[in-house]
Enzyme design. Structure first.
Site, short mmCIF file in Angstrom:
data_model
loop_
_atom_site.label_atom_id
_atom_site.label_comp_id
_atom_site.label_asym_id
_atom_site.label_seq_id
_atom_site.Cartn_x
_atom_site.Cartn_y
_atom_site.Cartn_z
N TYR A 110 64.84 45.21 50.58
CA TYR A 110 63.70 45.09 50.38
C TYR A 110 63.10 44.64 48.73
O TYR A 110 62.43 44.25 48.56
CB TYR A 110 63.62 46.57 50.00
CG TYR A 110 61.68 47.17 50.48
CD1 TYR A 110 61.12 47.06 51.51
CD2 TYR A 110 61.24 47.73 49.12
CE1 TYR A 110 59.80 47.44 51.56
CE2 TYR A 110 59.86 47.27 49.46
CZ TYR A 110 59.36 47.17 50.52
OH TYR A 110 57.60 48.05 50.53
N ASP A 147 42.48 26.29 41.74
CA ASP A 147 43.44 26.54 42.65
C ASP A 147 44.59 25.75 43.08
O ASP A 147 43.87 24.53 43.26
CB ASP A 147 42.33 26.53 44.20
CG ASP A 147 42.43 26.63 45.31
OD1 ASP A 147 44.03 26.04 45.66
OD2 ASP A 147 41.62 26.94 46.08
N ARG A 166 33.80 20.20 58.89
CA ARG A 166 33.76 21.30 58.51
C ARG A 166 32.10 20.63 58.06
O ARG A 166 31.83 19.52 56.97
CB ARG A 166 34.67 20.59 57.12
CG ARG A 166 35.66 20.88 56.62
CD ARG A 166 35.64 22.50 56.87
NE ARG A 166 36.95 22.44 56.03
CZ ARG A 166 37.41 24.42 56.35
NH1 ARG A 166 36.95 24.98 57.39
NH2 ARG A 166 38.55 24.12 56.74
#
Ligand SMILES: *Cc1c(COP(=O)(O)O)cnc(C)c1O
Length: 461
Positions: free
Chosen positions: A76, A219, A386
């Site tokens: 974890y 980005d 697009r």
């Protein structure tokens, strides 16, 4: 003898595992289209022959990555794979701190909600759907500051992803630097057709923003592809390695959001990388709320390992050369038979120019959406719109946004399809082009509130 058969990009791998493709009849496809409301996002994958919907998460992983999956440390907290990922992000991208996220938009959510205040402005080189939405949800207004050439599908500018410094400076003068938490720089610019930004432009953006104390967030989703174009087109970079160029690109920015589902050759994963400790601290805190503990961020250990290894493979010259070579190959073939496409062809996709392909269809009757549906009906090749559908609605007026470009994106998954598949795609586009005059537009049947292109439904007029 044909002059088109360029072999130089031949796939730098051989095939070890295969996944059979299913062919369908025209009748089956017509039926599937009606069920999907003529939206290619709503088609079932089993009804698709060659899937060029997206290059997101559709990559074929290498044997090296699959081997890494077996080394997943599913603890974890403090997984080994997190540290390997962190090491590679530092080594190849150069940022100090890493916060893993389940994919790119998870990172966009974190950085937007930390840095943007109500009434802020966030300039960027053309919007990306999820990036802009997170900026708006955080109270910001996106402002497009890309150069005008990016909106012209016929402009041959080598760096159509560049930021127009005059536009950026005008915004700073108008609203004041305090209202601009950061500039988003996408490399390459997906919505402009996978067009790159130059190092020179990145450097200038850095200088201007530094003067005003404004951050730059990269980005980095397709930054490796961008690095390839810099190597091909920018003076002084011919001899540098892709890894060197990538590192230099990042050096002009303060942080990066990443969707590993693109450049990094995995099926799921992303991250936020930062240099500023205070923002990192906040992101590490916030990630626990939305994604998972800061050493896994919504990912399994094995997924982080695959992404860490993908970082290494993404910058290999032979890989990126073949990756972009394949896209260029399809672009050249389409142009040779007179199909209108966005030029120059981009890093990840060929964009059909639906305005020139179907000039009889008005923008409000969804020319690009119509073309994507017709291409599927013809051949089983899945592409995506697009254009006006992807551009969504204006936040204030509620009217459509009207983008200049109406494009159909043929997006190439990495390491998945062969040259013969590329030829089939070209022939399918040609067949639709031959009967273009008969094609009519569509109207809306259903429209969702957010990111409508994913779930919107249409009817034929
Ligand atoms: C895909 C993509 C994103 C969003 O990433 P997800 O992993 O889909 O959430 C952001 N920016 C660019 C340029 C992308 O291509």
């Amino acid at each position: 003898m044909t002059k088109l058969a360029k072999r130089s990009w031949a796939e730098p791998f051989k095939i070890k595992v295969v996944e059979p493709l299913r062919m369908t009849s025209r009748e089956e496809r017509e039926r599937a289209l009606v069920e999907a409301g003529y939206n290619t996002f709503l088609l079932k994958s089993k009804d698709v022959y060659i899937d060029l919907l997206t290059d997101s998460g559709t990559n074929a992983m290498s044997d090296y990555q699959w081997a890494g999956m077996m080394l997943g440390d599913e603890a974890y907290a403090g997984s080994e794979n997190f540290y390997h990922l962190e090491e590679n992000v530092q080594k190849y991208y150069g940022y100090k701190y890493l916060v893993p996220t389940h994919q790119g938009r998870g990172a966009e959510h974190l950085i937007s909600s930390i840095l943007i205040k109500d009434g802020d402005f966030v300039p960027g080189n053309m919007y990306f759907t999820t990036t802009r939405l997170h900026q708006e949800l955080a109270g910001g207004t996106f402002v497009d500051v890309i150069i005008d050439e990016a909106h012209d599908p016929q402009s041959l500018h080598p760096f159509k992803g560049n930021i127009d410094l005059n536009k950026l400076e005008a915004l700073i003068n108008k609203v004041g630097a305090k209202k601009i938490p950061y500039v988003t720089v996408a490399a390459t610019v997906n919505m402009a057709g996978g067009q790159p930004i130059s190092i020179a432009n990145l450097r200038e953006v850095r200088e201007l923003t530094k003067k005003h104390g404004i951050r730059v967030v990269l980005d980095a989703t397709r930054a490796v592809e961008n690095a390839w174009f810099i190597k091909q087109r920018e003076k002084g970079y011919e001899k540098k390695t892709i890894a060197e160029i990538l590192f230099e690109m990042c050096s002009f920015t303060d942080a990066a959001t990443m969707s590993g589902k693109k450049d990094l050759l995995v099926n799921i994963g992303g991250f936020l990388a930062l240099n500023d400790y205070d923002i990192f601290e906040e992101a590490r805190n916030l990630v626990v709320v939305y994604e998972g503990l800061h050493t896994y961020g919504g990912l399994a250990g094995r997924d982080m390992e695959a992404m860490a290894r993908g970082i290494e493979e993404a910058v290999q010259e032979e890989h990126i050369k073949a990756r972009i070579g394949q896209v260029e190959y399809v672009g050249e073939r389409l142009m040779s038979i007179g199909i209108p496409i966005v030029q120059p062809s981009g890093g990840h996709a060929i964009f059909l120019d639906a305005r020139r392909f179907l000039p009889q269809i008005k923008q409000t009757e969804f020319p690009a959406q119509t073309l994507a549906a017709e291409l599927y009906a013809e051949s089983g090749v899945r592409s995506m719109e697009r254009g006006i559908v992807s551009a969504g609605r204006n936040k204030e007026t509620g009217d459509h946004n009207y983008p200049k470009l109406e494009l159909v994106r043929l997006t190439f998954p990495r390491r998945v399809y062969t040259q013969a598949h590329c030829d089939v795609v070209t022939e399918a586009v040609e067949a639709v082009y031959d009967r273009r005059e008969e094609i009519r537009g569509m109207e809306t049947e259903y429209e969702p509130k957010y990111l409508r292109f994913f779930q919107m439904r249409f009817k034929k007029l």
